[in-house]
Motif scaffolding. Structure first.
Motif, short mmCIF file in Angstrom:
data_model
loop_
_atom_site.label_atom_id
_atom_site.label_comp_id
_atom_site.label_asym_id
_atom_site.label_seq_id
_atom_site.Cartn_x
_atom_site.Cartn_y
_atom_site.Cartn_z
N ALA A 144 -8.41 -7.41 1.64
CA ALA A 144 -8.54 -7.43 3.29
C ALA A 144 -8.17 -8.11 3.67
CB ALA A 144 -9.84 -6.12 3.47
N ALA A 148 -5.64 -6.86 7.07
CA ALA A 148 -6.17 -5.48 7.50
C ALA A 148 -6.26 -5.09 8.34
CB ALA A 148 -7.51 -5.16 6.23
N HIS A 205 -9.04 2.65 -1.24
CA HIS A 205 -9.99 3.06 -1.71
C HIS A 205 -10.13 2.26 -2.50
CE1 HIS A 205 -9.14 6.39 0.97
NE2 HIS A 205 -10.19 6.02 1.40
N GLU A 260 -2.01 1.82 4.69
CA GLU A 260 -2.45 3.33 4.71
C GLU A 260 -3.83 3.22 4.08
OE1 GLU A 260 -1.13 5.99 4.75
OE2 GLU A 260 1.21 5.77 5.08
N THR A 261 -4.58 3.73 4.00
CA THR A 261 -5.88 2.86 3.93
C THR A 261 -6.15 3.26 1.63
OG1 THR A 261 -7.11 4.43 5.17
CG2 THR A 261 -8.42 4.02 3.69
N TRP A 284 -13.79 0.41 1.53
CA TRP A 284 -12.00 0.61 2.11
C TRP A 284 -11.72 -0.39 2.97
CZ3 TRP A 284 -11.79 1.28 6.77
CH2 TRP A 284 -12.21 1.67 7.65
N TYR A 285 -10.06 -0.68 2.55
CA TYR A 285 -9.37 -1.57 3.55
C TYR A 285 -8.44 -1.03 4.13
CZ TYR A 285 -6.77 -3.53 0.54
OH TYR A 285 -5.68 -3.87 -1.02
N ARG A 286 -8.09 -0.64 5.18
CA ARG A 286 -6.66 -0.21 5.64
C ARG A 286 -5.65 -0.63 6.73
NH1 ARG A 286 -4.37 4.34 7.64
NH2 ARG A 286 -3.07 5.14 9.28
N GLU A 299 0.99 4.67 -2.70
CA GLU A 299 0.49 5.76 -2.62
C GLU A 299 1.43 6.35 -3.21
OE1 GLU A 299 1.64 6.95 1.84
OE2 GLU A 299 0.14 8.05 1.58
N GLU A 350 0.77 -0.56 -0.02
CA GLU A 350 0.24 -0.30 -0.26
C GLU A 350 0.96 1.66 -0.36
OE1 GLU A 350 -0.63 -2.87 2.10
OE2 GLU A 350 -2.19 -3.42 1.11
N SER A 385 -8.79 -2.76 9.77
CA SER A 385 -10.51 -2.93 9.16
C SER A 385 -10.87 -2.46 8.20
CB SER A 385 -10.46 -1.53 10.13
OG SER A 385 -9.96 -0.05 9.67
N ARG A 412 -14.18 -3.11 12.83
CA ARG A 412 -12.68 -3.48 13.38
C ARG A 412 -13.12 -5.09 13.20
NH1 ARG A 412 -9.86 -4.42 17.50
NH2 ARG A 412 -11.63 -4.21 18.72
#
Length: 413
Positions: A162, A167, A190, A187-188, A182-184, A139, A135, A169, A249
């Motif tokens: 995810a 991930a 989308h 970083e997140t 989205w998943y984190r 970015e 991720e 969340s 979560r």
């Protein structure tokens, strides 16, 4: 370029670092054999480590630096010497230059052969790798070339990704007709969602919504099941007038869905004989073998369909989140069992299954009034034991699990 790899396996290194135990390694090896991929992928699927932890451990194992870079930390002019398409295809990017040597961020240690290609594209004499989370590299690529236009995808695929990336969340943002998933991880990430994502969420999440209101924002425990992997999750939702935010979560993974559960014919006969006279209250228990607690909670919601037929209309009540069959209506217990049973009686369910810590006075009568068949799992050590008509025991065998009458049930016959 030649990279020196430490003469130690990934699992052993993670044990030395205190992240997992030898038993965790054994579980992951079994998961790897069943699900494929690398050992690190299996560890992530089991929820034992995160994708970020895997990356820095691989960096340690291969003696490669692990970096967390922000867009302002890199040489954008150097990065732009490789094409956006090439960088995105390989998730590789040159980020820093020192004389005729460049540093290249990679997410996969098997991509080291791409360093020679980076040298050719940038004109550098040599390239040194640095490991970063996937991720993070995406970015950086977006910061250099601008965000890639992503086609809309399914929510199921986003949730699958995810879980695979470890991930912590995931969620969905809705603004009018537009839905973004989205998943984190670090970083997140989308992704626009295709129409129909609501149906995918309804199939994967149970319960889908909280049973009580009280304000614009709700929180409730649930189970998320994706491609056979089940997780306990904490859900949060808020919204109004065509806007919504939903997030889950990930709390802990649950055992995989039971592959084979059968019912001893004696159990079926005992239940049908008892139901001929009056509503039946059945107690359920494990056979005492270690590790069956989660299996018992997972097998309970499907018990009515096994005993009474696949079309049995059953409702599951629980005071905790658990993995349940997709065709089962599961409701969180936010009050007494008696109050819930009285509310559900209006639907005339054929069966109720109940997974709770204790029963209170009046609960037994309410269950008998609400449905012809009720099965109860009591998990509290000091729970009041009602007058069960019979007790069924879940036992593990070589080929799966079997429900059979307990000794207590035989004694009552």
């Amino acid at each position: 370029m030649t990279v020196n790899k430490r003469p130690i396996r990934l699992g052993e290194l993670l044990v030395q670092l205190g992240r997992i135990t030898p038993d965790d390694v054994a579980r992951a090896l079994e998961e790897q054999r069943a699900g494929g991929g690398f050992l690190g992928d299996a560890l992530i699927r089991l929820g034992l480590i995160t994708r970020d932890e895997l990356t820095w451990t691989l960096a340690d194992q291969h003696d490669i630096p692990f970096v967390r870079l922000r867009p302002e930390h890199i040489d954008h002019g150097l990065a732009a010497r490789v094409s956006a398409a090439w960088a995105r295809e390989h998730n590789v990017l040159p980020v820093l230059q020192d004389g005729d040597r460049v540093t290249v961020v990679i997410a996969d240690v098997t991509n080291l052969e791409l360093l020679d290609e980076v040298c050719r594209l940038t004109g550098a004499a040599s390239a040194e790798p640095a490991l970063a989370a996937p991720e993070t590299i995406r970015e950086l690529i977006d910061a250099v070339y601008g965000p890639a236009v992503q086609p809309a995808g399914s929510l199921l695929q986003l949730m699958t990704d995810a879980l695979a990336y470890g991930a912590g969340s995931l969620g969905v943002s809705v603004r009018g007709a537009s839905a973004i998933g989205w998943y984190r991880v670090v970083e997140t990430v989308h992704r626009p969602l295709l129409a129909g994502w609501q149906g995918e969420l309804a199939c994967a999440l149970s319960p889908l919504t909280p049973t009580t209101g009280g304000g614009e924002m709700h929180a409730w425990p649930a189970t998320l099941t994706v491609d056979g992997a089940a997780w306990r999750v904490e859900c949060h939702a808020a919204g109004h007038d065509g806007t919504m935010e939903w997030a889950a979560r990930l709390v802990e993974p649950l055992p995989r869905e039971l592959a084979s559960v059968e019912v001893d014919p004696e159990a079926t006969e005992a239940v049908r004989r008892a139901m001929a006279n009056a509503p039946v209250l059945v107690g359920v228990q494990a056979d005492g073998a270690p590790g069956l607690d989660d299996a018992l909670s997972m097998a309970l919601p499907a018990l009515p369909s096994l005993l009474l037929g696949a079309q049995t209309r059953s409702i599951h009540l629980a005071d905790r989140s658990a993995a349940i069959p997709a065709n089962t209506l599961a409701l969180p217990l936010d009050g007494s069992v008696a109050a819930a049973a009285e509310r559900l009686a209006v639907f005339s369910p054929q069966a109720l299954t109940v997974d709770v810590h204790h029963l209170a006075p009046g609960d037994e009568a309410a269950l008998r009034s609400a449905a012809p068949f009720s099965a109860v799992l009591l998990r509290g050590a000091d729970a009041m034991r009602p007058s069960f008509d019979l007790t069924l025991r879940l036992a593990a065998g070589a080929d799966g699990f079997t429900w059979s009458p307990s000794e207590q049930a035989h004694a009552q016959d």
